[in-house]
Design a protein around this motif. Structure first.
Motif, PDB file in Angstrom:
ATOM      1  N   GLY A  75       0.860  -1.185  -0.007  1.00 54.09           N
ATOM      2  CA  GLY A  75       0.091  -0.118  -0.101  1.00 54.09           C
ATOM      3  C   GLY A  75       0.851   1.315  -0.029  1.00 54.09           C
ATOM      4  N   PHE A  76       1.922   1.455   0.695  1.00 58.15           N
ATOM      5  CA  PHE A  76       2.513   2.380   0.936  1.00 58.15           C
ATOM      6  C   PHE A  76       3.545   2.944  -0.192  1.00 58.15           C
ATOM      7  CE2 PHE A  76      -0.089   2.632   4.311  1.00 58.15           C
ATOM      8  CZ  PHE A  76       0.297   2.214   5.544  1.00 58.15           C
ATOM      9  N   GLY A  77       3.814   1.828  -0.921  1.00 54.14           N
ATOM     10  CA  GLY A  77       4.608   1.973  -2.232  1.00 54.14           C
ATOM     11  C   GLY A  77       5.219   0.667  -2.341  1.00 54.14           C
ATOM     12  N   HIS A  78       5.221   0.228  -3.881  1.00 51.54           N
ATOM     13  CA  HIS A  78       5.771  -1.016  -4.054  1.00 51.54           C
ATOM     14  C   HIS A  78       7.302  -1.085  -3.981  1.00 51.54           C
ATOM     15  CE1 HIS A  78       5.975  -4.321  -7.089  1.00 51.54           C
ATOM     16  NE2 HIS A  78       7.004  -3.569  -7.943  1.00 51.54           N
ATOM     17  N   PRO A  79       7.502  -2.166  -3.253  1.00 55.58           N
ATOM     18  CA  PRO A  79       8.900  -2.323  -2.407  1.00 55.58           C
ATOM     19  C   PRO A  79      10.151  -1.817  -3.477  1.00 55.58           C
ATOM     20  CG  PRO A  79       7.509  -4.238  -2.004  1.00 55.58           C
ATOM     21  CD  PRO A  79       7.041  -3.403  -2.944  1.00 55.58           C
ATOM     22  N   SER A  80       9.957  -2.506  -4.824  1.00 53.00           N
ATOM     23  CA  SER A  80      11.255  -1.915  -5.719  1.00 53.00           C
ATOM     24  C   SER A  80      11.305  -0.552  -5.800  1.00 53.00           C
ATOM     25  CB  SER A  80      11.148  -2.757  -7.052  1.00 53.00           C
ATOM     26  OG  SER A  80       9.954  -2.593  -7.860  1.00 53.00           O
ATOM     27  N   LEU A  81      10.141   0.183  -5.930  1.00 49.80           N
ATOM     28  CA  LEU A  81      10.049   1.619  -6.194  1.00 49.80           C
ATOM     29  C   LEU A  81      10.558   2.478  -4.966  1.00 49.80           C
ATOM     30  CD1 LEU A  81       9.563   4.173  -7.614  1.00 49.80           C
ATOM     31  CD2 LEU A  81       7.240   3.911  -7.201  1.00 49.80           C
ATOM     32  N   VAL A  82       9.938   2.125  -3.694  1.00 46.90           N
ATOM     33  CA  VAL A  82      10.466   2.699  -2.824  1.00 46.90           C
ATOM     34  C   VAL A  82      11.897   2.558  -2.297  1.00 46.90           C
ATOM     35  CG1 VAL A  82       8.314   2.805  -1.522  1.00 46.90           C
ATOM     36  CG2 VAL A  82       9.786   0.912  -1.021  1.00 46.90           C
ATOM     37  N   LYS A  83      12.640   1.256  -2.599  1.00 45.59           N
ATOM     38  CA  LYS A  83      13.740   1.109  -2.463  1.00 45.59           C
ATOM     39  C   LYS A  83      14.819   1.815  -3.584  1.00 45.59           C
ATOM     40  CE  LYS A  83      13.355  -3.638  -0.717  1.00 45.59           C
ATOM     41  NZ  LYS A  83      13.317  -4.981  -1.422  1.00 45.59           N
ATOM     42  N   ALA A  84      14.365   1.911  -4.762  1.00 51.73           N
ATOM     43  CA  ALA A  84      15.054   2.853  -5.910  1.00 51.73           C
ATOM     44  C   ALA A  84      14.990   4.342  -5.371  1.00 51.73           C
ATOM     45  CB  ALA A  84      14.113   2.543  -7.254  1.00 51.73           C
ATOM     46  N   LEU A  85      13.796   4.888  -4.781  1.00 49.48           N
ATOM     47  CA  LEU A  85      13.653   6.203  -4.251  1.00 49.48           C
ATOM     48  C   LEU A  85      14.658   6.569  -3.201  1.00 49.48           C
ATOM     49  CD1 LEU A  85       9.846   6.678  -4.291  1.00 49.48           C
ATOM     50  CD2 LEU A  85      11.569   7.923  -5.935  1.00 49.48           C
ATOM     51  N   SER A  86      14.862   5.537  -2.310  1.00 49.19           N
ATOM     52  CA  SER A  86      15.596   5.551  -1.183  1.00 49.19           C
ATOM     53  C   SER A  86      17.210   5.667  -1.627  1.00 49.19           C
ATOM     54  CB  SER A  86      15.683   4.321  -0.449  1.00 49.19           C
ATOM     55  OG  SER A  86      16.488   4.175   0.731  1.00 49.19           O
ATOM     56  N   LYS A  87      17.413   4.954  -2.842  1.00 51.22           N
ATOM     57  CA  LYS A  87      18.667   4.949  -3.256  1.00 51.22           C
ATOM     58  C   LYS A  87      19.142   6.279  -3.886  1.00 51.22           C
ATOM     59  CE  LYS A  87      21.439   1.205  -5.537  1.00 51.22           C
ATOM     60  NZ  LYS A  87      21.269   0.119  -6.536  1.00 51.22           N
ATOM     61  N   VAL A  88      18.258   6.620  -4.971  1.00 53.41           N
ATOM     62  CA  VAL A  88      18.596   7.914  -5.564  1.00 53.41           C
ATOM     63  C   VAL A  88      18.421   9.297  -4.401  1.00 53.41           C
ATOM     64  CG1 VAL A  88      17.380   9.713  -7.165  1.00 53.41           C
ATOM     65  CG2 VAL A  88      17.433   7.279  -7.651  1.00 53.41           C
ATOM     66  N   TYR A  89      17.429   9.114  -3.702  1.00 51.75           N
ATOM     67  CA  TYR A  89      17.365  10.393  -2.829  1.00 51.75           C
ATOM     68  C   TYR A  89      18.377  10.395  -1.640  1.00 51.75           C
ATOM     69  CZ  TYR A  89      13.739  12.257  -5.490  1.00 51.75           C
ATOM     70  OH  TYR A  89      13.081  12.845  -6.495  1.00 51.75           O
ATOM     71  N   GLY A  90      18.784   9.054  -1.239  1.00 52.63           N
ATOM     72  CA  GLY A  90      19.710   8.972  -0.196  1.00 52.63           C
ATOM     73  C   GLY A  90      21.046   9.496  -0.692  1.00 52.63           C
ATOM     74  N   LYS A  91      21.123   9.591  -2.005  1.00 47.96           N
ATOM     75  CA  LYS A  91      22.805  10.215  -2.432  1.00 47.96           C
ATOM     76  C   LYS A  91      22.390  11.637  -2.453  1.00 47.96           C
ATOM     77  CE  LYS A  91      25.560   9.945  -6.631  1.00 47.96           C
ATOM     78  NZ  LYS A  91      25.965   9.054  -7.549  1.00 47.96           N
ATOM     79  N   VAL A  92      21.069  12.147  -2.959  1.00 46.68           N
ATOM     80  CA  VAL A  92      20.731  13.417  -3.184  1.00 46.68           C
ATOM     81  C   VAL A  92      20.771  14.178  -1.624  1.00 46.68           C
ATOM     82  CG1 VAL A  92      19.258  15.233  -3.864  1.00 46.68           C
ATOM     83  CG2 VAL A  92      19.657  13.262  -5.415  1.00 46.68           C
ATOM     84  N   TYR A  93      20.307  13.553  -0.689  1.00 51.09           N
ATOM     85  CA  TYR A  93      20.260  14.266   0.509  1.00 51.09           C
ATOM     86  C   TYR A  93      21.521  14.063   1.391  1.00 51.09           C
ATOM     87  CZ  TYR A  93      14.991  14.868   0.557  1.00 51.09           C
ATOM     88  OH  TYR A  93      13.819  15.163   0.447  1.00 51.09           O
ATOM     89  N   GLY A  94      22.161  13.007   1.005  1.00 55.29           N
ATOM     90  CA  GLY A  94      23.368  12.739   1.850  1.00 55.29           C
ATOM     91  C   GLY A  94      23.190  12.068   3.211  1.00 55.29           C
TER      92      GLY A  94
END
Lengths: 426, 429
Positions: A75-94
């Motif tokens: 419900g809160f987000g397809h696992p592969s998508l939230v993981k990809a977002l975490s990866k991309v934004y983890g880098k952006v946010y540091g």
């Protein structure tokens, strides 16, 4: 006696709920129907007429062919998508971003705005909104039962308004808008419609007020990748003390030029995101699976290329810079005064110098609404009036501006150029 | 932060049966007869339609008409107009939403206010209650009850008491929510039952919200009846449907609300201020699907006919297996689900983590953790006041290919799974 059918039409009980009172009008519904005429060059509504990257649409086709990806996902987000977002934004946010607790996937950024409002704003609250604002902010605040408090960006009178950087907030004026009822401030950077990219020091002023008054920040950053040379996108959530009080909103539609996919996300601390998740589970439950899988694949593809010229996040900005400059040039040549945006894919342009007489148009509408209507009819060119993005009190300040979208194919811009070249001819 | 962060409207709604159980199910290796989605894919003509949409040009990936992609609203209006024998205006009387879930949400938010009462028939799909409450309304419950206590063999045996229903209507009543075929029981409301509800709606000037997502799934010659087609009801009914359930594509999240324009306009106002648009490409694909079904409706080729025929056998097989281990399934007249009475099975549930939960919750968690089989506890579909009386039922979803697998001839993917009978044998041992 009154028949049953008459009774129901005037029935008190069939009236709408109070929360939607007065919210029926919507500028897009009015203008998109006008501009659906293919003889009109449409630089109005903000969507690309250039195709999305092929690996993104291919990813969707591949996802649809997998049986399991056609059924409900988390419900809160397809696992592969939230993981990809975490990866991309983890880098952006540091920073490490928890894909399951600090991210929510929503129906477009629109859905994230809605979830944030429903989760965190209610009757008795005030929400500060910077004008000009993406038009849905005010109705969403009102639907949550709260009061919108507006503050306009202003230009200094000396300059000739060449850049979106010339539009700034008056710091004292801003501070005066905060009080004990203030629950949140909505910021949009890059800004729609002006294209302003808030600087670090401008964001710091806002952050200081948020911290001082214990206020939340909803940061709409859908155009985050569309930053032009010489400017930098700064995430207010990365300023000290701001992660814990900020919901940052992003959009797959704007990132990958797929506005029709309607997927967005909210990123923030668990203690805020969990309330957005509660809203999600009681309103939509989940977003579509194949679309989420395709966005995940797209994000991972571009994650590998981040900081390289091939990365779509930056290559699109490079492509659009050319279009931006071209449009600004042809508008100037036609006698108008464009405000060159630092980011995003819109440009506002001051039409005062054209001295277009619209007194024959009787309706009590702001000048820009009349101008756009006239322009669509007489010049076959569509734009959006900028007063659609501000409150009544700021009308005078913005009614000589119209908004043009330049994420369009060269052929569309060529057609616009022809119209603008021939503007002063009969 | 020093002050309360969250808005009061989300208070008390953080627990959710699906979030809780899908998490648990994903943590354990189970055969999933829990959440209602098929373990097979949509028909190939739907997948093809979606792929064609994806390749259908740039406009397929950009915003479409906010209230619904034109081709889709037109075919839905035509399709259901033919069934209901009326002209339905696609632009004014059909709204496309992100799944039927979202159609329900738009309906409650657009029409229910603080002080309004909304009647909900129990057992109910769990989201109705929080949605009514989030809109500021007060839920009023009316239970379906087994006519023959102790041996209700079919969902047809679960009935509303007309006097009791009538007693729930008062001047504050804004709407009644019905779901036919019903989740979790599978009851298909008969014409006289719907007429009884319709009469009360008309008498008390009340709206009817009719959740009909399982409308194609009726068995044993049962007919789905649309309450909106009864006299005087079109003007006061919001009918909700689902492409996900119609075409076994629950992950597409395309649904709709259909009603008279004077009501739909309010749903549109809410919609344009909440999600505004729904994704374009899946709407084109669903339009293609509906056009096909319109053309072959009533024939052997119709998917809406083939699907219930396919599920008919699975439904009987599951019922048989459940009976073979001493359980009492309630044979559903329609829908995806079979509710089963588990009171005859005495199991030692020694899990300290669940000791304060209702018996059916504890039983299902034990079933998941110890027996590798997922179901859903039915007390979650009851109001707080009636939950305690219905702790002996669990719900199975039978829209699963796994139910017809035999250990000998399945693919490697399913090799470690068991046939139905084996599972249930394990339960009693």
């Amino acid at each position: 006696t009154v028949s049953v059918s008459m009774t129901f039409m005037t029935s008190v009980k069939q009236k709408n709920a109070k929360r939607i009172e007065g919210l029926e009008k919507n500028v897009w519904v009015a203008f998109t129907s006008v501009a659906s005429d293919s003889s009109i060059v449409n630089l109005g509504q903000g969507y690309p007429d250039i195709p999305p990257p092929s690996y993104v649409t291919e990813g969707l086709a591949q996802a649809v062919m997998v049986d399991r990806l056609n059924q409900y996902t988390r419900g809160f987000g397809h696992p592969s998508l939230v993981k990809a977002l975490s990866k991309v934004y983890g880098k952006v946010y540091g920073r490490l971003i928890d894909p399951f607790k600090e991210i929510l996937v929503t129906v477009g950024a629109y859905g994230s705005l809605m979830s944030s409002m429903q989760a965190l704003v209610e009757e008795g609250d005030e929400v500060v909104i910077i004008e000009p604002f993406y038009d849905c902010y005010v109705p969403m605040v009102r639907m949550a039962g709260a009061k919108p408090v507006l503050i306009p960006l202003r230009t200094s009178s000396k300059k000739t308004n060449f850049s979106s950087a010339d539009w700034v907030l008056d710091q004292d004026e801003l501070a005066s808008k905060f009080n004990s009822k203030t629950k949140a401030i909505i910021i949009n950077t890059p800004n729609n419609p002006i294209g302003k990219v808030f600087t670090r020091s401008e964001l710091q002023v806002i952050a200081d007020l948020c911290i001082k008054h214990d206020v939340l920040c909803f940061s709409d950053e859908v155009y985050e990748w569309l930053i032009y040379r010489g400017h930098e996108h700064v995430k207010i959530a990365t300023l000290p003390g701001m992660w814990d009080r900020t919901i940052t909103i992003g959009s797959a539609g704007k990132t990958f030029s797929v506005t029709g996919w309607k997927l967005g996300w909210s990123i923030g601390p668990e203690h805020l995101v969990k309330h957005l998740q509660t809203v999600m589970q009681n309103t939509l439950y989940a977003c579509a699976t194949p679309l989420q899988e395709a966005v995940a694949r797209g994000l991972l593809h571009d994650f590998e290329l981040m900081e390289q010229p091939d990365c779509y996040f930056s290559s699109l900005a490079v492509e659009l810079q050319g279009k931006r400059d071209r449009l600004a040039c042809i508008l100037q040549q036609a006698g108008m005064s464009p405000v060159v945006p630092e980011g995003g894919y819109f440009m506002i342009v001051d039409v005062t110098a054209l001295n277009q007489d619209l007194s024959h148009m009787e309706e009590d509408k702001p000048y820009d609404y009349k101008f756009v209507e006239w322009m669509i009819k007489e010049k076959k060119l569509a734009a959006i009036p900028v007063t659609a993005f501000c409150g009544d009190e700021s009308r005078k300040q913005f009614e000589k501006y119209i908004r043009l979208c330049f994420i369009k194919q060269d052929s569309t811009l060529d057609a616009a150029a022809t119209i603008l070249k021939n503007w002063s001819k009969a | 932060m020093s002050r309360q962060l969250h808005a009061r409207r989300v208070e008390g709604f953080d627990k959710n049966i699906w979030v809780e159980f899908t998490q648990l199910i994903s943590d354990y290796k189970v055969v999933n007869l829990g959440q209602g989605f098929p373990d097979f894919g949509p028909p190939s003509f739907m997948q093809e339609a979606y792929c064609n949409a994806i390749c259908g040009g740039a406009s397929m990936h950009q915003y479409t008409r906010a209230f619904g992609y034109p081709r889709l609203v037109k075919i839905i209006a035509k399709f259901f107009g033919r069934i209901m024998g009326r002209e339905i205006d696609p632009m004014e009387e059909v709204l496309i939403t992100v799944g039927a879930y979202h159609a329900l949400f738009c309906t409650f938010q657009a029409l229910v206010d603080e002080g309004d009462e909304v009647i909900i028939v129990e057992p109910f799909f769990d989201c109705y209650e929080p949605m009514v409450m989030m809109a500021g309304g007060t839920p009023v419950y009316i239970p379906l009850k087994p006519v023959i206590t102790g041996s209700a063999l079919s969902s047809a045996d679960w009935l509303l008491c007309p006097e009791e229903v009538a007693s729930k209507f008062n001047p504050r009543t804004k709407a009644i929510v019905i779901n036919t075929p019903n989740n979790p029981l599978g009851k298909v409301f008969q014409r006289d039952e719907l007429q009884m509800i319709a009469d009360l709606c008309i008498k008390h000037d009340v709206l009817c919200i009719s959740d009909e997502v399982y409308e194609w799934l009726t068995y044993d010659g049962e007919h789905h009846i649309k309450i909106a087609s009864l006299p005087g009801m079109w003007e006061r009914t919001v009918t909700i449907g689902s492409a996900g359930k119609s075409f076994c594509a629950t992950g597409w999240k395309v649904g709709w609300a259909m009603c008279s324009g004077h009501i739909l306009k309010h749903l549109k106002t809410f919609h344009q201020n909440s999600v505004y648009h729904c994704p374009t490409a899946p709407q084109e694909a669903v339009a293609v699907g509906f056009q096909r079904e319109y053309d072959v409706f009533g024939t052997e080729e119709s998917y809406f006919r083939q699907l219930p025929a396919q599920l008919h056998a699975k439904r009987l097989k599951l019922a048989k297996s459940l009976r073979s281990v001493g359980l009492q399934p309630i044979l559903p007249q329609g829908g995806y689900f079979m509710t089963t009475d588990i009171s005859s099975l005495k199991v030692e549930l020694n899990d300290p983590d669940t000791k304060d939960e209702p018996y059916d919750y504890r039983f299902v968690k034990w079933l998941i953790k110890e027996k590798g089989l997922a179901a859903i506890p039915v007390s979650g579909f009851y109001s707080p006041e009636h939950r305690a009386d219905f702790q002996n039922y669990i719900r199975f979803c039978f829209v699963k290919v796994i139910l017809l697998m035999d250990i000998q001839n399945e693919s490697e993917q399913y090799r470690e799974n068991y046939t139905c009978k084996t599972f249930f044998k394990q339960i009693i041992s």
